[in-house]
Design a protein around this motif. Structure first.
Motif, short mmCIF file in Angstrom:
data_model
loop_
_atom_site.label_atom_id
_atom_site.label_comp_id
_atom_site.label_asym_id
_atom_site.label_seq_id
_atom_site.Cartn_x
_atom_site.Cartn_y
_atom_site.Cartn_z
N LEU A 61 26.98 49.52 51.90
CA LEU A 61 28.42 49.75 52.02
C LEU A 61 28.96 48.57 51.25
CD1 LEU A 61 29.24 52.24 54.40
CD2 LEU A 61 29.31 52.63 51.96
N LEU A 62 28.37 47.40 51.98
CA LEU A 62 29.12 46.02 51.85
C LEU A 62 28.80 45.62 50.39
CD1 LEU A 62 28.57 43.96 55.22
CD2 LEU A 62 30.80 44.29 53.99
N LEU A 63 27.17 45.95 50.01
CA LEU A 63 26.84 45.65 48.61
C LEU A 63 27.81 46.35 47.51
CD1 LEU A 63 23.10 45.11 48.95
CD2 LEU A 63 24.74 43.32 48.66
N ILE A 64 27.98 47.36 47.76
CA ILE A 64 29.00 48.34 46.76
C ILE A 64 30.48 47.39 46.67
CG2 ILE A 64 30.24 50.60 46.64
CD1 ILE A 64 27.67 51.92 47.65
N VAL A 65 31.08 47.42 47.90
CA VAL A 65 32.21 46.76 48.04
C VAL A 65 32.28 45.29 47.26
CG1 VAL A 65 34.18 45.94 49.49
CG2 VAL A 65 33.13 48.07 49.81
N GLU A 66 31.16 44.77 47.59
CA GLU A 66 31.04 43.26 47.03
C GLU A 66 30.88 43.23 45.52
OE1 GLU A 66 27.88 41.62 49.49
OE2 GLU A 66 29.17 41.34 51.36
N THR A 67 30.26 44.25 44.88
CA THR A 67 30.28 44.56 43.50
C THR A 67 31.64 44.39 43.03
OG1 THR A 67 28.21 46.03 43.79
CG2 THR A 67 29.46 46.09 41.52
N VAL A 68 32.69 45.15 43.55
CA VAL A 68 34.01 45.01 43.06
C VAL A 68 34.63 43.69 43.30
CG1 VAL A 68 36.40 45.78 43.60
CG2 VAL A 68 34.09 47.49 44.00
N LEU A 69 34.12 42.76 44.57
CA LEU A 69 34.66 41.61 44.50
C LEU A 69 34.24 40.78 43.20
CD1 LEU A 69 35.58 39.18 46.05
CD2 LEU A 69 33.56 39.09 47.29
N LEU A 70 32.87 40.89 42.97
CA LEU A 70 32.20 40.01 41.87
C LEU A 70 33.08 40.27 40.59
CD1 LEU A 70 28.38 40.24 42.53
CD2 LEU A 70 30.04 38.22 42.90
N PHE A 71 33.42 41.62 40.46
CA PHE A 71 34.17 41.87 38.89
C PHE A 71 35.51 41.24 39.17
CE2 PHE A 71 31.18 45.54 38.47
CZ PHE A 71 30.46 45.10 37.23
N SER A 72 36.02 41.47 40.38
CA SER A 72 37.52 40.83 40.45
C SER A 72 37.38 39.31 40.21
CB SER A 72 37.81 41.12 41.89
OG SER A 72 38.11 42.62 42.07
N VAL A 73 36.50 38.73 40.70
CA VAL A 73 36.43 37.06 40.69
C VAL A 73 36.00 36.56 39.41
CG1 VAL A 73 35.27 34.91 41.70
CG2 VAL A 73 36.12 36.85 43.11
N PHE A 74 35.19 37.30 38.74
CA PHE A 74 34.61 36.94 37.53
C PHE A 74 35.33 37.65 36.33
CE2 PHE A 74 31.11 35.87 40.12
CZ PHE A 74 30.56 34.55 39.36
N SER A 75 36.47 38.23 36.41
CA SER A 75 37.22 38.91 35.23
C SER A 75 38.44 38.03 35.02
CB SER A 75 37.95 40.32 35.69
OG SER A 75 38.79 40.76 34.81
N PRO A 76 38.48 37.52 34.04
CA PRO A 76 39.62 36.47 33.60
C PRO A 76 40.99 37.32 33.57
CG PRO A 76 38.54 37.14 31.74
CD PRO A 76 37.76 37.86 32.71
N ARG A 77 41.14 38.68 33.55
CA ARG A 77 42.43 39.51 33.66
C ARG A 77 42.73 39.80 34.97
NH1 ARG A 77 42.98 42.48 27.92
NH2 ARG A 77 42.21 40.67 26.49
#
Length: 164
Positions: A61-77
């Motif tokens: 579950l953490l890895l799934i949530v952390e995928t969202v974290l990665l998209f958030s941090v690496f998205s310029p918008r």
């Protein structure tokens, strides 16, 4: 004031946030891989619901949530990149988690969890202390009971001989 908050954070802050996010995901992935190590006899006897069952579920579950974290941090918008993250609080939260893990063998799971459950909301800015203490007590006790009675996982007990 609105103009100040709309300014993008310095490049060093963005790089730090991305590095912290990658470290969080890497640590979770390492812990997940380690759950596939040697399985205890208790886990085999209880259809896999030993000490290796629950952490693997949580880590997935953490890895799934952390995928969202990665998209958030690496998205310029994404708004997370357009404002400053409280790096000091994040560092203190990581230190508090490490202290919690170190305190469990010394004070027992329940006492360490209550202390952690009180400290973290205060660290994150909550000031309604009565609610914080009540939630920490109820939540920690419920988790302890769930592990001990439902999952049949014996958690570290307090060395003060108080029964938990």
């Amino acid at each position: 004031m609105a103009e100040e908050s709309a300014a993008p954070p310095p490049r060093a802050t963005v790089i730090t946030d991305r590095a912290v996010a990658l470290v969080i995901v890497a640590v979770t992935a390492v812990f997940f891989v380690l759950t596939f190590g040697e399985v205890s006899a208790f886990a085999r006897a209880s259809a896999g619901r030993g000490p290796y069952f629950f952490p693997r579920v949580v880590l997935v579950l953490l890895l799934i949530v952390e995928t969202v974290l990665l998209f958030s941090v690496f998205s310029p918008r994404h708004p997370m990149v357009s404002r400053r993250l409280p790096s000091l609080r994040m560092g203190l939260l990581i230190a508090a988690t490490a202290a919690y893990c170190a305190l469990i063998p010394l004070a027992g799971f329940l006492i360490a969890s209550v202390i952690f459950g009180i400290f973290v909301p205060v660290l994150l800015g909550r000031r309604d202390y009565g609610v914080i203490v009540a939630v920490a007590l109820v939540y920690s006790t419920a988790v302890w009971w769930l592990f001990e009675r439902v999952f049949l996982i014996i958690l570290p007990a307090s060395p003060f001989d108080i029964g938990f």
